[in-house]
Design a protein around this motif. Structure first.
Motif, PDB file in Angstrom:
ATOM      1  N   THR A  39     -88.542  77.438-119.408  1.00  0.00           N
ATOM      2  CA  THR A  39     -87.271  77.418-120.106  1.00  0.00           C
ATOM      3  C   THR A  39     -86.530  76.158-119.674  1.00  0.00           C
ATOM      4  O   THR A  39     -86.446  75.852-118.484  1.00  0.00           O
TER       5      THR A  39
ATOM      6  N   ASN B 164     -85.775  84.582-107.921  1.00  0.00           N
ATOM      7  CA  ASN B 164     -87.138  84.848-108.379  1.00  0.00           C
ATOM      8  C   ASN B 164     -87.408  84.351-109.798  1.00  0.00           C
ATOM      9  O   ASN B 164     -88.515  84.459-110.305  1.00  0.00           O
ATOM     10  N   LYS B 165     -86.390  83.777-110.447  1.00  0.00           N
ATOM     11  CA  LYS B 165     -86.569  83.236-111.796  1.00  0.00           C
ATOM     12  C   LYS B 165     -86.465  81.709-111.848  1.00  0.00           C
ATOM     13  O   LYS B 165     -86.802  81.098-112.859  1.00  0.00           O
TER      14      LYS B 165
ATOM     15  N   GLN C 294     -89.173  79.466-113.165  1.00  0.00           N
ATOM     16  CA  GLN C 294     -89.472  79.524-114.593  1.00  0.00           C
ATOM     17  C   GLN C 294     -88.597  78.559-115.396  1.00  0.00           C
ATOM     18  O   GLN C 294     -88.727  78.465-116.615  1.00  0.00           O
TER      19      GLN C 294
ATOM     20  N   ASN D  88     -86.539  77.329-125.328  1.00  0.00           N
ATOM     21  CA  ASN D  88     -87.564  78.237-124.825  1.00  0.00           C
ATOM     22  C   ASN D  88     -88.773  77.430-124.348  1.00  0.00           C
ATOM     23  O   ASN D  88     -88.829  76.209-124.529  1.00  0.00           O
TER      24      ASN D  88
ATOM     25  N   ASP E 203     -76.954  84.515-120.219  1.00  0.00           N
ATOM     26  CA  ASP E 203     -77.669  85.611-120.896  1.00  0.00           C
ATOM     27  C   ASP E 203     -78.870  85.073-121.665  1.00  0.00           C
ATOM     28  O   ASP E 203     -79.957  85.673-121.650  1.00  0.00           O
TER      29      ASP E 203
ATOM     30  N   LEU F  95     -81.624  84.211-119.162  1.00  0.00           N
ATOM     31  CA  LEU F  95     -82.247  85.398-118.569  1.00  0.00           C
ATOM     32  C   LEU F  95     -83.136  86.136-119.575  1.00  0.00           C
ATOM     33  O   LEU F  95     -84.168  86.690-119.195  1.00  0.00           O
ATOM     34  N   ARG F  96     -82.767  86.096-120.853  1.00  0.00           N
ATOM     35  CA  ARG F  96     -83.627  86.714-121.876  1.00  0.00           C
ATOM     36  C   ARG F  96     -84.963  85.981-121.966  1.00  0.00           C
ATOM     37  O   ARG F  96     -86.003  86.594-122.201  1.00  0.00           O
TER      38      ARG F  96
ATOM     39  N   THR G  51     -86.463  84.431-119.530  1.00  0.00           N
ATOM     40  CA  THR G  51     -87.225  84.478-118.275  1.00  0.00           C
ATOM     41  C   THR G  51     -87.583  85.891-117.865  1.00  0.00           C
ATOM     42  O   THR G  51     -88.085  86.100-116.765  1.00  0.00           O
ATOM     43  N   ASN G  52     -87.370  86.862-118.733  1.00  0.00           N
ATOM     44  CA  ASN G  52     -87.743  88.257-118.412  1.00  0.00           C
ATOM     45  C   ASN G  52     -89.261  88.446-118.486  1.00  0.00           C
ATOM     46  O   ASN G  52     -89.928  87.772-119.226  1.00  0.00           O
TER      47      ASN G  52
END
Length: 201
Positions: free
Chosen positions: A67, A98-99, A102, A173, A194, A197-198, A200-201
C-alpha cells in the motif's frame, strides 16, 4: 464446452439440441494473469525512471505489492511542505506496528534539479524518515509533471528554489490504483487511516 446460453458439456460431441459441434471454452489462464497484472488505472503503467534517496534507479512498478502513501514536496520549502511531512509522519504513527511492513510512504520531489538523491537522503535523516518504510524519489521534470497530472497535483515554479503546489496525500492499493486522497494541511486524517487499514487487513 458451451452451447445454448450458459449450458455446458464436459465431452466434445455434437450438441443434443442444435446438433452442431461443440467448441471448447477459452481457458481461464489469461484471466488469472490479468487479475495479477496492472490495470489501466494503475500508476505502474508510467514508464519514467526515478532515483531513490539511496541512489538506486527504479520504475514506479518496482513499488508494486505494498500500500502506497504518496505526497509531492520539495526539500527547500519553508511553508507547506514541512506541514505535509508532519502529516505523513502523523499518519505513519497511527498505523499498528504489525502493518507497517505492508506500507511504503513515498515522497516525490517536484524540484528535480535541487533535490538530488544525496539531498533527499539528508532530508530523510533530518526528519527521522530513514526507516525502510520511507522512500524518496527524484525524477526528470517530464516524469514529475506526468506523475503530478495523475495525482491532480498542480505546481508552479515561482522562483529558482520556490514552488507553489497542491497539498494532497494519495493512497494507492498494492496494484497502484488510487483509493483515497487527503487534501489540505493538518486536516482530520481519520478517513485516510481507515483507507490504509482496509488495504492492509
Amino acid at each position: 464446452m458451451q452451447c445454448e446460453g450458459n449450458k455446458t458439456y464436459n465431452q466434445p460431441f455434437n450438441c443434443p439440441i442444435c446438433k452442431m459441434d461443440l467448441q471448447p471454452l477459452e481457458t481461464s489462464a489469461s484471466k488469472i494473469e490479468n487479475t495479477d497484472g496492472i490495470s489501466e488505472e494503475s500508476i505502474f503503467n508510467l514508464t519514467s525512471n526515478w532515483n531513490t534517496e539511496e541512489g538506486e534507479q527504479i520504475l514506479l512498478k518496482d513499488l508494486k505489492g505494498k500500500t502506497l502513501v504518496m505526497v509531492m514536496i520539495y526539500t527547500s520549502c519553508k511553508a507547506a511542505c514541512p506541514r505535509l511531512v508532519a502529516d505523513m509522519r502523523n499518519i505513519e504513527a497511527q498505523i499498528p506496528d504489525n502493518k507497517i511492513d505492508q506500507l511504503n510512504f513515498v515522497l516525490i520531489s517536484i524540484d528535480s534539479k535541487t533535490d538530488t538523491p544525496e539531498r533527499l537522503k539528508s532530508f530523510a535523516i533530518e526528519n527521522y524518515m530513514d526507516d525502510p518504510q520511507w522512500t524518496f524519489l527524484q525524477g526528470t521534470e517530464t516524469g514529475v509533471r506526468e506523475f503530478a497530472n495523475v495525482l491532480a497535483v498542480k505546481y508552479k515554479q515561482i522562483s529558482p528554489i520556490d514552488f507553489s503546489h497542491s497539498n494532497i496525500i494519495s493512497i494507492f492499493n498494492p496494484k497502484g490504483e488510487l483509493i483515497h486522497q487527503q487534501e489540505g494541511l493538518g486536516v482530520d486524517n481519520t478517513e485516510t487511516i481507515d483507507a490504509i487499514l482496509r488495504l492492509t487487513n
